[in-house]
Design a protein around this motif. Structure first.
Motif, PDB file in Angstrom:
ATOM      1  N   GLU A   9     -15.018   0.721  -8.225  1.00 33.87           N
ATOM      2  CA  GLU A   9     -14.063   1.663  -7.676  1.00 33.87           C
ATOM      3  C   GLU A   9     -14.175   1.575  -6.170  1.00 33.87           C
ATOM      4  O   GLU A   9     -15.121   2.041  -5.573  1.00 33.87           O
ATOM      5  N   THR A  10     -13.229   0.901  -5.553  1.00 31.87           N
ATOM      6  CA  THR A  10     -13.391   0.585  -4.152  1.00 31.87           C
ATOM      7  C   THR A  10     -12.127   0.838  -3.385  1.00 31.87           C
ATOM      8  O   THR A  10     -11.045   0.931  -3.925  1.00 31.87           O
ATOM      9  N   ILE A  12      -9.516  -0.276  -0.102  1.00 34.34           N
ATOM     10  CA  ILE A  12      -8.927  -1.520   0.349  1.00 34.34           C
ATOM     11  C   ILE A  12      -9.115  -1.628   1.852  1.00 34.34           C
ATOM     12  O   ILE A  12      -8.718  -0.755   2.608  1.00 34.34           O
ATOM     13  N   THR A 137     -11.467  -6.492  -6.461  1.00 31.84           N
ATOM     14  CA  THR A 137     -12.700  -5.741  -6.664  1.00 31.84           C
ATOM     15  C   THR A 137     -13.678  -6.647  -7.405  1.00 31.84           C
ATOM     16  O   THR A 137     -13.353  -7.783  -7.751  1.00 31.84           O
ATOM     17  N   THR A 255     -17.183   3.071  -2.035  1.00 31.51           N
ATOM     18  CA  THR A 255     -17.729   1.869  -2.657  1.00 31.51           C
ATOM     19  C   THR A 255     -18.571   2.308  -3.846  1.00 31.51           C
ATOM     20  O   THR A 255     -18.969   3.477  -3.952  1.00 31.51           O
ATOM     21  N   ASN A 375     -13.960  -5.053  -1.861  1.00 24.63           N
ATOM     22  CA  ASN A 375     -12.869  -4.086  -1.750  1.00 24.63           C
ATOM     23  C   ASN A 375     -11.802  -4.590  -0.783  1.00 24.63           C
ATOM     24  O   ASN A 375     -11.250  -3.834  -0.006  1.00 24.63           O
TER      25      ASN A 375
END
Length: 386
Positions: A9-10, A12, A137, A255, A375
């Motif tokens: 789960e990042t 951009i 990701t 992050t 990311n």
């Protein structure tokens, strides 16, 4: 590692300046380019992808796995209606065999790249904006301590697939209903007796569900590997995004390492946020096998990617351009721009649309640290023989 739910789960980062003009908008997820997407700087970086024998070996291994998949009934069924006209199973297999032959017979990296540009055409993913922007990701295979039986230290199980899952009424039970807010209320009619192995940390058990597989160091000795066996019928809800909504972080700062640290520092909040992901994953022992992707073949570190298989050709050869963290001389992770040939061998619950790609980074702590920091935006191209 079917099915990675979010896996990373990042945020951009700022866009990478790519050495090729993006394609025009199209209703297809792939657009054929008039020429290979390489300029002078990109060509030098591509040559680095073949700089060592290990580079070639990893690519050959991944190609062989895709060729194995393409001979299966699963592949035949997947390509009955190709996502992109003209990209058939036979053409993908033929392209892989020729690329493999080039890898084995041309020693010079520069000559190899010239042959690729001469013999192959490139199709660019239209991306999330229709202009080629793809969000990358990473995901990995975690390694955790585990116990075959519950103890005071090991209280959080992974579960086998319920034999009657197909008969469960819909909507399926939520995560909260299945295991309770604290993750310990699972002795109910749905999960009772389905405990496969026990972990000592609830977040670790949760992250195994996110990643889709794990390698477990058993306290009584030995290693147990587990892989995906099935899921409940819910879409994935990203816990990191939920924390952003709650104002805990800014999206651009998010992050996976930051998320893990936050929940370690605020253990009570696990009971608040983890149940928000209703998608529940079940596992099976895999007898020491490597992590398996959605195509039913092993995934290879930094050579396998996960995409939306309703849009992209399963098993195909691709070229990704993005940023990936690598350890520097001081053992710190720093992002480097890469041009890297990869194989499309996996998918995931959160990997939807033409603008999402997940890169498999490998097994263990370092792979987890690196994948959690991927990311970056970038571009994705598929290679097919002319």
């Amino acid at each position: 590692m079917l099915p990675a739910q979010s896996r990373a789960e990042t945020a951009i980062d700022r866009p990478v300046k790519l050495p090729v003009a993006a394609p025009s908008r199209s209703s297809s997820a792939l657009v054929q380019l008039p020429k290979p997407p390489v300029g002078e700087s990109a060509t030098s970086q591509l040559l680095g992808d073949f700089s060592t024998p290990a580079d070639r070996r990893s690519l050959l291994r991944a190609i062989d796995y895709s060729l194995r998949y393409l001979q299966t009934e699963r592949a035949i069924a997947a390509y009955r209606r190709p996502p992109t006209p003209g990209i058939t199973r036979e053409r993908v297999a033929r392209s892989l065999r020729r690329f493999r032959q080039l890898l084995l017979t041309i020693a010079s990296a520069k000559a190899l790249q010239a042959a690729i540009e001469r013999e192959f055409v490139f199709y660019q993913a239209t991306g999330k904006d229709g202009q080629g922007t793809v969000a990358f990701t990473g995901y990995f295979e975690p390694v955790y301590a585990a116990s075959r039986r519950p103890t005071a230290a090991f209280r959080y199980p992974l579960f086998r697939l319920p034999p009657d899952l197909a008969n469960w009424s819909k909507p399926h039970p939520t995560r909260l209903q299945l295991e309770g807010a604290d993750g310990l209320q699972f002795q109910n009619r749905w999960l009772k007796g389905l405990e496969l192995v026990w972990l000592r940390d609830r977040l670790e058990a949760f992250l195994v569900q996110v990643q889709g597989s794990a390698r477990l160091q058993l306290v009584d000795g030995g290693v147990m590997t587990v892989g995906h066996a099935g899921t409940t019928d819910y879409s994935y809800t990203g816990i990191g995004r939920e924390l952003v909504k709650a104002g805990k972080f800014k999206l651009e700062d998010l992050t996976l390492p930051l998320l893990i640290q936050y929940l370690a520092d605020h253990p009570d909040e696990r009971d608040v946020y983890l149940p928000r992901n209703n998608r529940f994953v079940f596992f099976k022992p895999t007898d020491g096998a490597a992590a398996i992707g959605s195509l039913g073949v092993p995934v290879t570190a930094e050579r396998s990617i996960a995409t939306d298989k309703t849009l992209f050709p399963p098993g195909a050869l691709a070229l990704m351009q993005t940023q990936i963290p690598y350890p520097n001389a001081a053992a710190q992770l720093e992002k480097r721009f890469v041009n890297r040939y990869v194989l499309d061998q996996d998918t995931g619950g959160a990997i939807k649309g033409a603008g999402r790609v997940d890169v498999f980074i490998g097994t263990g702590q370092l792979a987890g640290d690196r994948s959690g920091l991927i990311n970056a935006p970038g571009a994705l191209y598929y290679l097919l023989l002319k």
